[in-house]
Write a protein that holds these residues in place. Structure first.
Motif, PDB file in Angstrom:
ATOM      1  N   TRP A 166       0.824  -1.206   0.000  1.00 57.96           N
ATOM      2  CA  TRP A 166       0.000   0.000   0.000  1.00 57.96           C
ATOM      3  C   TRP A 166       0.862   1.262   0.000  1.00 57.96           C
ATOM      4  O   TRP A 166       0.467   2.276  -0.559  1.00 57.96           O
ATOM      5  CB  TRP A 166      -0.924   0.003   1.227  1.00 57.96           C
ATOM      6  CG  TRP A 166      -2.053  -0.986   1.110  1.00 57.96           C
ATOM      7  CD1 TRP A 166      -2.111  -2.237   1.644  1.00 57.96           C
ATOM      8  CD2 TRP A 166      -3.273  -0.804   0.387  1.00 57.96           C
ATOM      9  NE1 TRP A 166      -3.290  -2.853   1.304  1.00 57.96           N
ATOM     10  CE2 TRP A 166      -4.028  -1.991   0.538  1.00 57.96           C
ATOM     11  CE3 TRP A 166      -3.806   0.233  -0.375  1.00 57.96           C
ATOM     12  CZ2 TRP A 166      -5.280  -2.151  -0.041  1.00 57.96           C
ATOM     13  CZ3 TRP A 166      -5.059   0.063  -0.941  1.00 57.96           C
ATOM     14  CH2 TRP A 166      -5.786  -1.104  -0.779  1.00 57.96           C
ATOM     15  N   ASP A 167       2.018   1.213   0.632  1.00 63.17           N
ATOM     16  CA  ASP A 167       2.960   2.330   0.629  1.00 63.17           C
ATOM     17  C   ASP A 167       4.326   1.813   0.186  1.00 63.17           C
ATOM     18  O   ASP A 167       4.629   0.621   0.323  1.00 63.17           O
ATOM     19  CB  ASP A 167       3.074   2.965   2.023  1.00 63.17           C
ATOM     20  CG  ASP A 167       1.772   3.630   2.442  1.00 63.17           C
ATOM     21  OD1 ASP A 167       1.141   4.274   1.586  1.00 63.17           O
ATOM     22  OD2 ASP A 167       1.397   3.500   3.626  1.00 63.17           O
ATOM     23  N   ASP A 171       5.410  -3.036   4.336  1.00 63.19           N
ATOM     24  CA  ASP A 171       5.630  -4.441   3.989  1.00 63.19           C
ATOM     25  C   ASP A 171       4.671  -4.860   2.884  1.00 63.19           C
ATOM     26  O   ASP A 171       3.541  -4.353   2.789  1.00 63.19           O
ATOM     27  CB  ASP A 171       5.412  -5.328   5.221  1.00 63.19           C
ATOM     28  CG  ASP A 171       6.451  -5.053   6.304  1.00 63.19           C
ATOM     29  OD1 ASP A 171       7.566  -4.625   5.945  1.00 63.19           O
ATOM     30  OD2 ASP A 171       6.128  -5.242   7.497  1.00 63.19           O
ATOM     31  N   PRO A 172       5.075  -5.795   2.032  1.00 60.83           N
ATOM     32  CA  PRO A 172       4.195  -6.226   0.930  1.00 60.83           C
ATOM     33  C   PRO A 172       2.919  -6.866   1.460  1.00 60.83           C
ATOM     34  O   PRO A 172       2.927  -7.633   2.426  1.00 60.83           O
ATOM     35  CB  PRO A 172       5.057  -7.237   0.172  1.00 60.83           C
ATOM     36  CG  PRO A 172       6.462  -6.919   0.554  1.00 60.83           C
ATOM     37  CD  PRO A 172       6.400  -6.418   1.965  1.00 60.83           C
ATOM     38  N   CYS A 173       1.812  -6.533   0.821  1.00 64.69           N
ATOM     39  CA  CYS A 173       0.531  -7.166   1.164  1.00 64.69           C
ATOM     40  C   CYS A 173       0.203  -8.310   0.219  1.00 64.69           C
ATOM     41  O   CYS A 173      -0.641  -9.157   0.540  1.00 64.69           O
ATOM     42  CB  CYS A 173      -0.589  -6.126   1.163  1.00 64.69           C
ATOM     43  SG  CYS A 173      -0.736  -5.194  -0.385  1.00 64.69           S
ATOM     44  N   GLN A 211       6.157  -3.553  -6.473  1.00 65.53           N
ATOM     45  CA  GLN A 211       7.576  -3.712  -6.214  1.00 65.53           C
ATOM     46  C   GLN A 211       8.234  -4.638  -7.242  1.00 65.53           C
ATOM     47  O   GLN A 211       9.395  -4.436  -7.625  1.00 65.53           O
ATOM     48  CB  GLN A 211       7.792  -4.262  -4.809  1.00 65.53           C
ATOM     49  CG  GLN A 211       7.237  -3.334  -3.706  1.00 65.53           C
ATOM     50  CD  GLN A 211       7.426  -3.917  -2.332  1.00 65.53           C
ATOM     51  OE1 GLN A 211       7.989  -4.999  -2.156  1.00 65.53           O
ATOM     52  NE2 GLN A 211       6.934  -3.217  -1.318  1.00 65.53           N
ATOM     53  N   SER A 212       7.501  -5.641  -7.671  1.00 56.42           N
ATOM     54  CA  SER A 212       7.999  -6.540  -8.714  1.00 56.42           C
ATOM     55  C   SER A 212       6.800  -7.189  -9.393  1.00 56.42           C
ATOM     56  O   SER A 212       5.693  -7.171  -8.870  1.00 56.42           O
ATOM     57  CB  SER A 212       8.936  -7.622  -8.115  1.00 56.42           C
ATOM     58  OG  SER A 212       8.212  -8.429  -7.206  1.00 56.42           O
ATOM     59  N   GLY A 213       7.036  -7.728 -10.585  1.00 56.07           N
ATOM     60  CA  GLY A 213       5.942  -8.315 -11.347  1.00 56.07           C
ATOM     61  C   GLY A 213       5.211  -7.271 -12.170  1.00 56.07           C
ATOM     62  O   GLY A 213       5.652  -6.120 -12.303  1.00 56.07           O
TER      63      GLY A 213
END
Length: 219
Positions: A166-167, A171-173, A211-213
């Motif tokens: 979300w930010d 941390d990745p959700c 962040q990736s993908g």
């Protein structure tokens, strides 16, 4: 002034946290009632409120101390003025003319001194509000390339090994998720609360920081 500003900032942060929590609970009140989470979530709201009340008490004590000092200021000014006059020239003393003129000037200043603490407090609150607005308006916008548009692809939505949050600093959700949705298909996203259903929809809408993908849609 700086101490009051720091306390006001802490107070607003606690209020934001509590209001955000209450808003999320009310938005999902049916789920809360179904799983009987009233006590657990109620204790969390009470904990957030206790932190807010702790800061609020400190703000109230600081306001009260400032009000007392500013209330005593006219009396202290009169005492200091006449004491200085008496000890500076003990031979002549203080005449009635000097007393009445001095008291007249001090009474004129009394109204300004009485209003001063409220003005300073409001100025501090306004400064804190302006800083919060500035921080909100200076937030980074969502990058437009979070979701790619490819009208030539076969699937309507193609999510390939995506990791997003979300930010940017959060941390990745969603981690390593891949989804292919065909045109005209009926898709149901099922899972317990907090499993990432809303995050998946937000990722498709481009509201998450990738962040990736990649996320590609055919619209």
């Amino acid at each position: 002034m700086s101490r009051l500003g720091a306390l006001q900032t802490q107070l607003m942060d606690h209020k934001d946290s509590r209001l955000k929590m209450v808003t999320e609970i009310l938005a999902a009140i049916k789920t809360v009632k179904v799983y009987a989470w009233e006590r657990v979530l109620g204790s969390r709201v009470c904990g957030a409120r206790e932190g807010e009340l702790h800061v609020l008490k400190r703000v109230a004590l600081l306001d009260a101390s400032q009000t007392v000092l500013w209330t005593l200021a006219p009396f202290l000014m009169s005492l200091l003025t006449f004491s200085t006059r008496v000890f500076s020239d003990e031979s002549t003393g203080v005449t009635s003319q000097e007393v009445f003129v001095t008291l007249s000037y001090l009474n004129i200043m009394r109204s300004a001194v009485t209003v001063a603490p409220m003005v300073f407090t409001d100025l501090v609150k306004a400064a804190v509000s302006l800083k919060r607005l500035e921080r909100f308006l200076n937030h980074t916008d969502i990058e437009p390339d979070n979701v790619l548009v490819n009208p030539m692809q076969e699937t309507v939505v193609a999510i390939s090994n995506i990791t997003c949050s979300w930010d940017k600093d959060a941390d990745p959700c969603l981690k390593g998720m891949s989804v292919q949705i065909e045109e005209g298909s009926l898709v149901a996203v099922v899972g317990p609360m907090g499993s990432g259903k809303s995050s998946l929809l937000a990722a498709i809408l481009g509201e998450l920081h990738v962040q990736s993908g990649s996320v590609t849609v055919n619209v």
